[in-house]
Scaffold this active site. Sequence first.
Site, short mmCIF file in Angstrom:
data_model
loop_
_atom_site.label_atom_id
_atom_site.label_comp_id
_atom_site.label_asym_id
_atom_site.label_seq_id
_atom_site.Cartn_x
_atom_site.Cartn_y
_atom_site.Cartn_z
N SER A 62 -20.80 28.01 -5.77
CA SER A 62 -21.01 29.08 -6.74
C SER A 62 -22.21 29.94 -6.37
O SER A 62 -23.16 29.46 -5.72
CB SER A 62 -21.26 28.44 -8.11
OG SER A 62 -21.77 29.36 -9.01
N TYR A 106 -25.75 22.20 -14.34
CA TYR A 106 -24.50 22.58 -13.67
C TYR A 106 -24.80 23.20 -12.30
O TYR A 106 -24.24 22.78 -11.28
CB TYR A 106 -23.70 23.58 -14.52
CG TYR A 106 -22.63 24.30 -13.72
CD1 TYR A 106 -21.47 23.64 -13.34
CD2 TYR A 106 -22.80 25.63 -13.31
CE1 TYR A 106 -20.50 24.29 -12.57
CE2 TYR A 106 -21.85 26.29 -12.55
CZ TYR A 106 -20.70 25.61 -12.18
OH TYR A 106 -19.74 26.25 -11.41
N LYS A 116 -24.18 21.91 -8.04
CA LYS A 116 -23.60 22.66 -6.91
C LYS A 116 -24.55 22.61 -5.71
O LYS A 116 -24.12 22.46 -4.57
CB LYS A 116 -23.31 24.11 -7.31
CG LYS A 116 -22.23 24.26 -8.35
CD LYS A 116 -20.84 23.96 -7.78
CE LYS A 116 -19.81 23.74 -8.85
NZ LYS A 116 -18.54 23.21 -8.37
P1 NAD Z 1 -11.52 24.86 -14.55
O1 NAD Z 1 -12.26 24.07 -15.55
O2 NAD Z 1 -10.43 25.77 -15.00
O3 NAD Z 1 -10.90 23.87 -13.45
C1 NAD Z 1 -11.52 22.67 -13.07
C2 NAD Z 1 -10.47 21.57 -13.17
O4 NAD Z 1 -11.06 20.32 -12.77
C3 NAD Z 1 -9.93 21.38 -14.59
O5 NAD Z 1 -8.52 21.41 -14.55
C4 NAD Z 1 -10.45 20.00 -15.00
O6 NAD Z 1 -9.56 19.35 -15.87
C5 NAD Z 1 -10.60 19.31 -13.66
N1 NAD Z 1 -11.57 18.22 -13.62
C6 NAD Z 1 -12.87 18.23 -14.01
N2 NAD Z 1 -13.43 17.03 -13.80
C7 NAD Z 1 -12.47 16.24 -13.25
C8 NAD Z 1 -12.43 14.89 -12.82
N3 NAD Z 1 -13.48 14.08 -12.92
N4 NAD Z 1 -11.28 14.41 -12.29
C9 NAD Z 1 -10.19 15.20 -12.18
N5 NAD Z 1 -10.17 16.49 -12.58
C10 NAD Z 1 -11.30 17.00 -13.11
O7 NAD Z 1 -12.59 25.65 -13.69
P2 NAD Z 1 -12.38 26.78 -12.57
O8 NAD Z 1 -12.95 28.04 -13.09
O9 NAD Z 1 -11.00 26.75 -12.06
O10 NAD Z 1 -13.41 26.24 -11.48
C11 NAD Z 1 -12.98 25.52 -10.33
C12 NAD Z 1 -14.20 25.20 -9.49
O11 NAD Z 1 -14.86 26.41 -9.12
C13 NAD Z 1 -15.27 24.35 -10.19
O12 NAD Z 1 -15.82 23.47 -9.24
C14 NAD Z 1 -16.30 25.37 -10.63
O13 NAD Z 1 -17.58 24.80 -10.76
C15 NAD Z 1 -16.23 26.35 -9.47
N6 NAD Z 1 -16.72 27.69 -9.82
C16 NAD Z 1 -16.14 28.35 -10.87
C17 NAD Z 1 -16.60 29.62 -11.22
C18 NAD Z 1 -16.00 30.37 -12.38
O14 NAD Z 1 -16.62 31.33 -12.83
N7 NAD Z 1 -14.84 29.99 -12.88
C19 NAD Z 1 -17.63 30.22 -10.49
C20 NAD Z 1 -18.18 29.52 -9.42
C21 NAD Z 1 -17.72 28.25 -9.10
C1 UD1 Z 2 -21.78 31.88 -15.72
C2 UD1 Z 2 -22.78 30.84 -15.30
C3 UD1 Z 2 -22.56 30.50 -13.84
C4 UD1 Z 2 -21.14 30.02 -13.63
C5 UD1 Z 2 -20.17 31.08 -14.15
C6 UD1 Z 2 -18.77 30.57 -14.14
C7 UD1 Z 2 -24.74 31.17 -16.73
C8 UD1 Z 2 -26.16 31.59 -16.79
N1 UD1 Z 2 -24.13 31.31 -15.55
O1 UD1 Z 2 -21.99 33.05 -14.93
O2 UD1 Z 2 -23.45 29.49 -13.44
O3 UD1 Z 2 -20.88 29.81 -12.25
O4 UD1 Z 2 -20.49 31.41 -15.52
O5 UD1 Z 2 -18.57 29.56 -15.07
O6 UD1 Z 2 -24.16 30.76 -17.72
N2 UD1 Z 2 -21.59 37.99 -21.69
C9 UD1 Z 2 -21.63 38.71 -22.87
N3 UD1 Z 2 -20.89 38.27 -23.92
C10 UD1 Z 2 -20.09 37.16 -23.85
C11 UD1 Z 2 -20.05 36.43 -22.62
C12 UD1 Z 2 -20.82 36.87 -21.57
O7 UD1 Z 2 -22.33 39.70 -22.98
O8 UD1 Z 2 -19.44 36.80 -24.84
C13 UD1 Z 2 -22.42 38.46 -20.58
C14 UD1 Z 2 -23.39 37.41 -20.07
O9 UD1 Z 2 -24.56 37.37 -20.83
C15 UD1 Z 2 -23.58 37.90 -18.65
C16 UD1 Z 2 -22.22 38.50 -18.26
O10 UD1 Z 2 -21.56 38.76 -19.50
O11 UD1 Z 2 -24.54 38.91 -18.63
C17 UD1 Z 2 -21.36 37.55 -17.45
O12 UD1 Z 2 -21.33 36.30 -18.12
P1 UD1 Z 2 -20.38 35.10 -17.68
O13 UD1 Z 2 -18.97 35.56 -17.60
O14 UD1 Z 2 -20.70 33.95 -18.57
O15 UD1 Z 2 -20.82 34.79 -16.18
P2 UD1 Z 2 -22.26 34.42 -15.57
O16 UD1 Z 2 -23.30 34.30 -16.59
O17 UD1 Z 2 -22.50 35.37 -14.45
#
Ligand code: NAD
Ligand code: UD1
Length: 294
Positions: free
Chosen positions: A121, A146, A150
């Site tokens: 991330s 969290y 990572k």
């Molecule tokens: P998500 O929650 O939709 O998907 C994660 C999946 O992992 C879920 O289906 C959950 O049930 C499963 N899971 C969690 N713990 C588990 C365990 N112990 N055993 C088996 N399954 C398990 O999240 P996502 O947005 O698809 O994220 C996927 C990956 O990408 C994660 O590692 C997340 O940290 C990373 N990531 C996400 C974002 C984002 O903004 N969505 C940003 C950066 C990194």
């Molecule tokens: C967040 C996490 C980041 C994680 C990512 C995906 C934090 C500080 N960071 O990123 O670690 O990898 O989610 O899960 O939480 N916002 C609003 N109103 C809302 C929701 C969000 O104004 O209801 C704003 C937030 O304050 C931010 C922007 O939208 O400024 C993006 O927010 P978000 O989608 O949560 O992503 P990150 O904060 O970038």
Amino acid sequence: MAKQILLTGGAGYIGSNTALELLNAGYEVVIVDNFCNSDEKLDERLAGIPVYKADVTKYGELAEVFGKYDFHAVIHFAALKAVGVSVREPLEYYANNVGGLLTTLRLMQAHGVNRIVYSSSATVYDPAGPLPYTETSPVGNANSPYGQTKVICEQIIRDYTASNPGFTAHLLRYFNPIKGAVKEKPRGVPNNLYPYIQQVHEGLREKLTVNGNDYPTRDGTCVRDYIDCTKIAQSHIAPLEAETPGLYIKNIGTGNGTTVLELIRQYEQENNCVIPYEIGPRRAGDIPECYCAG
Ligand code: NAD
Ligand code: UD1
């Protein structure tokens, strides 16, 4: 024969989108998920994929799946990702995210699986570091447990790769995923901006609260690098084929910074709708700007 790829956490948002892209590219996909943040019923386009309910922190549960296949690679999505919850429940986050990676790597080692693609991330970058973030920007000082999981998981993969000359690891540092062929279905109130906007649009929530408009940015709201989840999904394909073993790190973002207000306007234009919002206070832990060099 098609290459077999294990997607841990493959029932989730990014995992489902990636599964779809891998199927289209001719891979055989196997999913392991404990469904703690996803539905047991997958998107209908993923019908036919073997899906195992198993917890990646539990060696025995995961071992059963490894015993059935000859995996070419593992894409490790499985993790808990709610930043706020991680502050309240750090032990759960470290146990799940770090423990899950360790168990997965141990099984990969036991079965001679020598390729991992890891869901990292943008949160690994030191928030005090200069923008835009490049792959060589300073890492660390994550502002939540969290984020810290990572950082730690990246280090574990780095150390394991160094110890194993035949091993290939790709750390993909995603920025902010939005859209995608398979929509995100968060449980409860969405923490992230895009699914919140979608739920306002769908009438599930009355209005959006913009978290602060007094940041030092062009309109006072935070800047992020929003990338289509389909593009994120596609970014997993090349790492499955790279030839020279070793550690590879890549930012998965667009290089464009967008403010919260700009994203709302973009959404309104694309969907021909109005998203009601109010300005609220800043959200703890937010940094003003986060985007990559593209
Ligand atoms: P998500 O929650 O939709 O998907 C994660 C999946 O992992 C879920 O289906 C959950 O049930 C499963 N899971 C969690 N713990 C588990 C365990 N112990 N055993 C088996 N399954 C398990 O999240 P996502 O947005 O698809 O994220 C996927 C990956 O990408 C994660 O590692 C997340 O940290 C990373 N990531 C996400 C974002 C984002 O903004 N969505 C940003 C950066 C990194
Ligand atoms: C967040 C996490 C980041 C994680 C990512 C995906 C934090 C500080 N960071 O990123 O670690 O990898 O989610 O899960 O939480 N916002 C609003 N109103 C809302 C929701 C969000 O104004 O209801 C704003 C937030 O304050 C931010 C922007 O939208 O400024 C993006 O927010 P978000 O989608 O949560 O992503 P990150 O904060 O970038």
